[in-house]
Scaffold this motif. Structure first.
Motif, PDB file in Angstrom:
ATOM      1  N   GLN A 100     -11.701  -7.707  -1.060  1.00  0.00           N
ATOM      2  CA  GLN A 100     -11.614  -6.355  -0.564  1.00  0.00           C
ATOM      3  C   GLN A 100     -10.669  -6.267   0.614  1.00  0.00           C
ATOM      4  O   GLN A 100     -10.238  -7.272   1.157  1.00  0.00           O
ATOM      5  CB  GLN A 100     -12.990  -5.813  -0.180  1.00  0.00           C
ATOM      6  N   PRO A 101     -10.312  -5.016   1.024  1.00  0.00           N
ATOM      7  CA  PRO A 101      -9.337  -4.878   2.071  1.00  0.00           C
ATOM      8  C   PRO A 101      -9.790  -5.487   3.377  1.00  0.00           C
ATOM      9  O   PRO A 101     -10.955  -5.477   3.731  1.00  0.00           O
ATOM     10  CB  PRO A 101      -9.200  -3.353   2.208  1.00  0.00           C
TER      11      PRO A 101
ATOM     12  N   ILE B 284      -8.801  -2.394  -4.248  1.00  0.00           N
ATOM     13  CA  ILE B 284      -7.896  -3.537  -4.136  1.00  0.00           C
ATOM     14  C   ILE B 284      -7.532  -3.977  -5.537  1.00  0.00           C
ATOM     15  O   ILE B 284      -8.393  -4.052  -6.425  1.00  0.00           O
ATOM     16  CB  ILE B 284      -8.522  -4.688  -3.331  1.00  0.00           C
TER      17      ILE B 284
ATOM     18  N   ARG C  98       0.848  -1.185   0.000  1.00  0.00           N
ATOM     19  CA  ARG C  98       0.000   0.000   0.000  1.00  0.00           C
ATOM     20  C   ARG C  98       0.887   1.238   0.000  1.00  0.00           C
ATOM     21  O   ARG C  98       2.102   1.140   0.192  1.00  0.00           O
ATOM     22  CB  ARG C  98      -0.952  -0.003   1.191  1.00  0.00           C
TER      23      ARG C  98
ATOM     24  N   GLU D 131      -3.555  -2.445  -1.830  1.00  0.00           N
ATOM     25  CA  GLU D 131      -4.780  -1.886  -1.274  1.00  0.00           C
ATOM     26  C   GLU D 131      -4.554  -0.434  -0.888  1.00  0.00           C
ATOM     27  O   GLU D 131      -3.508  -0.084  -0.350  1.00  0.00           O
ATOM     28  CB  GLU D 131      -5.234  -2.697  -0.058  1.00  0.00           C
TER      29      GLU D 131
END
Length: 294
Positions: A282-283, A272, A36, A68
């Motif tokens: 998803q995160p 994501i 990230r 993400e």
């Protein structure tokens, strides 16, 4: 929010520096994390070359090639990620701030409480202690839920749940979760009927902020409002523990609408990116970190 997303993995992962990007590498057998944007980075924006370097390192380590981030905070990252060959999926982020109340209760009875609470149909919701005998079973529910995505009633039921729970005991997942609960890094709530876990989810506090994650309903038990009941219990537990801001990411707009009706407000978009990722990921800090409409 950026500080939260940066802090959560650090308890069980090391961080590798790639300039504008940070790669979180889980220590031991913990659930794999992601790359990230580096917290507080002030240099040049992320390029496709930066993304490719991280992807190469992820492949070298045998990690998922996952990135993400929050779209509104890092609006330029999407173009670099897509240029590097990854597929990006959007997931609404919703929040309950200090000024907001608790989620509405979907069933009769005090289901928003953070202790044992029984509804009119015999369903009870509780936050589990680290030594709760039902811990592995509760952890297994979201695994099965996200194996059958969607909000319709599915096929996996108590028999499949027992098999998955035993596997999570055997591979150490339940023990690791117990350690996180003991350390105060995770709280796990579950809805039970007749002693069987039907829905479960977590919240993961960092200071006064926490994320509700991994809420999933056993596919054969969907359409009973259980996910909202578990979310209400998690929010109540978080508030009692001092959390001022509670947020979650929804799988899609259909699920987001359910949580908006429960009092959550939309505030941003989580992104994501993975190679050819299927919609629905998803995160989150644990497998299956999407709220379920069940």
């Amino acid at each position: 929010m950026e500080r939260y997303y940066d802090a959560v993995p650090r308890g069980s992962a090391r961080v590798e520096d790639f300039g504008p990007l940070s790669l979180f590498v889980a220590e031991g057998t913990n659930w794999p994390y992601y790359a990230r944007p580096a917290l507080g980075h002030q240099g040049p924006a992320v390029t496709a070359a930066d993304v490719r370097r991280v992807r190469a390192r992820q492949r070298e380590l045998g990690l998922p090639e996952a990135f993400e981030w929050v779209a509104e905070h890092d609006p330029l990252l999407r173009a670099a990620v897509e240029e590097a060959g990854l597929t990006v999926h959007e997931h609404p982020l919703l929040v309950l701030g200090p000024q907001d109340g608790h989620p509405d209760e979907p069933l009769d009875g005090p289901l928003a409480g953070h202790g044992d609470a029984a509804g009119a149909d015999g369903v009870s919701v509780r936050v589990l202690a680290a030594d709760d005998p039902a811990l592995a079973e509760a952890l297994a529910v979201p695994h099965l839920a996200f194996g059958e995505p969607g909000t319709g009633v599915g096929s996996a039921g108590p028999a499949e749940l027992a098999v998955r729970a035993e596997a999570l005991r055997a591979d150490g997942s339940a023990e690791r979760l117990a350690g996180r609960i003991t350390a105060g890094r995770t709280a796990l709530a579950a809805a039970f009927d007749g002693g069987t876990a039907l829905c479960a989810g977590q919240h993961n506090p960092v200071g006064e902020v926490t994320e509700v994650a991994g809420v999933g309903t056993l596919p054969s038990a969907r359409r009973r409002g259980l996910a909202q009941a578990v979310t209400a219990a998690l929010v109540a537990h978080a508030r009692a523990g001092g959390a001022r801001t509670v947020f979650l990411s929804a799988a899609d707009e259909d699920v987001a609408r359910i949580y908006r009706r429960a009092g959550f407000r939309p505030f941003a978009t989580a992104l994501i990116a993975e190679p050819g990722a299927e919609p629905g990921s998803q995160p989150g800090t644990e497998p299956g970190a999407e709220p379920d409409a069940g």
